[in-house]
Design an enzyme around this catalytic site. Structure first.
Site, PDB file in Angstrom:
ATOM      1  N   CYS A   2       0.841  -1.190   0.000  1.00 54.31           N
ATOM      2  CA  CYS A   2       0.000   0.000   0.000  1.00 54.31           C
ATOM      3  C   CYS A   2       0.876   1.239   0.000  1.00 54.31           C
ATOM      4  CB  CYS A   2      -0.911   0.016   1.228  1.00 54.31           C
ATOM      5  SG  CYS A   2      -1.995  -1.424   1.366  1.00 54.31           S
ATOM      6  N   GLY A  28      -0.551   0.462  -5.010  1.00 54.57           N
ATOM      7  CA  GLY A  28      -1.851  -0.153  -4.783  1.00 54.57           C
ATOM      8  C   GLY A  28      -2.882   0.373  -5.746  1.00 54.57           C
ATOM      9  N   ASN A 101       0.541   0.598   5.842  1.00 56.77           N
ATOM     10  CA  ASN A 101       1.194  -0.226   4.832  1.00 56.77           C
ATOM     11  C   ASN A 101       1.976  -1.313   5.546  1.00 56.77           C
ATOM     12  OD1 ASN A 101       2.535  -1.228   2.527  1.00 56.77           O
ATOM     13  ND2 ASN A 101       4.206   0.222   2.791  1.00 56.77           N
ATOM     14  N   GLY A 102       1.665  -2.570   5.252  1.00 58.09           N
ATOM     15  CA  GLY A 102       2.384  -3.671   5.878  1.00 58.09           C
ATOM     16  C   GLY A 102       1.456  -4.805   6.253  1.00 58.09           C
ATOM     17  N   TYR A 257      11.503  -4.266  -6.918  1.00 61.02           N
ATOM     18  CA  TYR A 257      10.276  -4.157  -7.711  1.00 61.02           C
ATOM     19  C   TYR A 257       9.359  -3.003  -7.331  1.00 61.02           C
ATOM     20  CZ  TYR A 257       5.674  -5.441  -9.598  1.00 61.02           C
ATOM     21  OH  TYR A 257       4.458  -5.425 -10.231  1.00 61.02           O
TER      22      TYR A 257
END
Length: 504
Positions: A2, A28, A101-102, A257
């Site tokens: 995210c 996201g 995020n996570g 990435y």
């Protein structure tokens, strides 16, 4: 994975939050949300879809206030229901919103504790809602009518003691200010910066530095592992290390990435790291394949371009753009469902026949995960007339699932899980396959002497999870949640529930 953003402004922040989400959209594409604070009133808009589709003019007009947070999401172990779009909100204490995020590795345990001991109800399957409620409970446990920066830091310290896994979060406490914090291992990235205006200093917290760049904010630094930053309603910046034993171990896959190449994470330039990956990969090719007969190096856009160009330069082989990308198709790695991924590859890429016809082609990608995309691209190169098709991965074989917020599929769906490199080569149909060595990847990213990073989370390559709490049982449960069959079953259940609701 995210993207998160929070802004303390001196004027309305709705447009700035929206612009930041557009820059972070690569993190996201499933859902987006913004919440702003106007006086004591919160304004929220969130839904499934890209940011440009979720926010229309009528929504932006309603997002009033000089303080706000935003989020772009794609699902990990959860579903893609709009109910799980962020930010999340709890009214007690004070009124708190949070974007995360996570992934919490002890989410199930925390959920039970929140219900039995903290008397809090969790309404979704998202661990972000769990994180929010843990933070809210720890603030409430202080028993204060009014709080200050020290109290916020005490609550974050308690979050670190209770929560395990990888998390970077930004939260807004109504009437008090904006807070950002990062897990004690620093697995997920988050930075903060400032911008000077005629009305005073503004602050921004975001997943990647590129979001700050795009809005004219000066990067101050990364939030350290275990640290919290707090901007109060008067615009004063407070920072404190809130974890007892922080260990800097960012996720190496961010550099491979996920992150944009123009971002800086933990003082490491992502573009430079990817360039060094190409250099290390070229060295390996010269070492293990000294008589290589490569006519042209072609990247699989977009993430592998930097590594492929450096690789071609080091090998003294021509570099060419052989695939044209449809930029209106999302990232196939994070698309739910095998059929959607298969369909999107052909829609996303089209080969330029003249770059392939009669040549021995080395295709370069950032990584190989499921192998289905790689197999299709190898076949596209053959269909375009390539004489031989070689394949190189800037990352080592992905053999284990990610548990810290990246939607790596179930282990059984990873093409390299339990297979040799030769077996993977046969599956994707390449004439030769070269993977980056893990030591070379770490060396390429680390940038010794410039960054405080001493190690990385490389669990997807070697199965060593830095938090030390990931058991075989946990991975088995993850397998049940993340397989394509399990996802399809959940989606069918959601459709059935919607159908039943609509028939009432």
């Amino acid at each position: 994975m995210c993207g998160i953003v929070g802004i303390f402004g001196r004027e309305p922040v709705n447009q700035a939050l929206y612009d930041a989400l557009l820059v972070l959209q690569h993190r996201g594409q499933d859902a987006a949300g913004i919440v702003t604070l106007e006086g004591q009133r919160l304004h929220l808009r969130k839904d499934n879809g890209l940011a440009r589709d979720v926010f229309r003019t009528r929504h932006m007009i309603d997002l009033k206030g000089n303080l706000g947070i935003g989020h772009v999401r794609y699902p990990t172990a959860g579903c893609s229901s709009s109910a799980e779009a962020q930010p999340f909100y709890v009214n007690s204490p004070y009124g708190i919103t949070l974007a995360h995020n996570g992934n919490l590795t002890n989410a199930d345990e925390l959920k039970q504790d929140l219900y039995r001991e903290d008397l809090r109800h969790i309404n979704t399957s998202s661990d972000s809602e769990i994180l929010l409620n843990v933070f809210a409970h720890e603030l409430q446990a202080l028993g204060k009518m009014r709080i200050d920066a020290k109290d916020v830091f005490k609550a974050v310290a308690a979050v670190h003691r209770r929560c395990r896994g990888g998390y970077a979060a930004v939260a807004m406490i109504t009437g008090y200010g904006l807070v950002g914090f990062r897990d004690p291992f620093g697995i997920r990235p988050v930075v903060f910066g400032r911008r000077e205006t005629d009305r005073g200093t503004e602050y921004m917290i975001a997943s990647e530095s590129v979001a700050l760049d795009s809005l004219g904010f000066e990067l101050i630094r990364d939030i350290e592992p275990g640290e919290a930053v707090f901007i109060d309603m008067d615009g004063r910046l407070h920072t404190l290390q809130c974890a007892a034993n922080p260990v800097h171990s960012p996720c190496v896959f961010e550099f491979v990435y996920f992150a944009r190449p123009d971002s800086i994470i933990d003082d490491i330039f992502v573009h430079k790291a990817r360039s060094r990956m190409g250099d290390r990969l070229a060295r390996k090719i010269r070492r293990v394949w000294p008589d290589y007969d490569i006519d042209v190096v072609i990247p699989i856009p977009d993430t592998s371009r930097t590594a492929a160009l450096e690789l071609a330069t080091c090998l003294q082989v021509p570099y060419a753009e052989g695939f044209i990308k449809n930029r209106y198709i999302g990232r196939t790695f994070i698309m739910p469902g095998q059929q959607a991924r298969k369909k999107s590859v052909r829609q996303k890429l089209n080969a330029i026949y003249s770059e392939f016809r009669g040549k021995n082609v080395l295709l370069v990608d950032d990584s190989i995960v499921r192998g289905t995309t790689s197999r299709q691209i190898v076949q596209m190169a053959r269909d375009a007339g390539a004489r031989r098709v070689y394949f190189a991965s800037a990352a080592p074989p992905v053999r284990y699932p990610n548990v810290y917020g990246i939607d790596m599929p179930a282990a059984s769906e990873l093409v390299a899980h339990g297979r040799s490199e030769e077996e993977v080569q046969r599956i994707i149909g390449a004439d030769r396959l070269i993977f980056q060595d893990l030591d070379d990847l770490i060396e390429a990213v680390m940038k010794r002497g410039k960054s405080k990073v001493t190690r990385f989370d490389t669990s997807v390559f070697n199965g060593e999870y830095v938090t030390g709490d990931v058991s075989h049982q946990y991975l088995e449960q993850l397998e049940l949640l993340r397989s394509d069959n399990a996802r399809q079953s959940r989606e069918n259940n959601v459709e059935c529930e919607i159908g039943l609701h609509n028939s009432d």
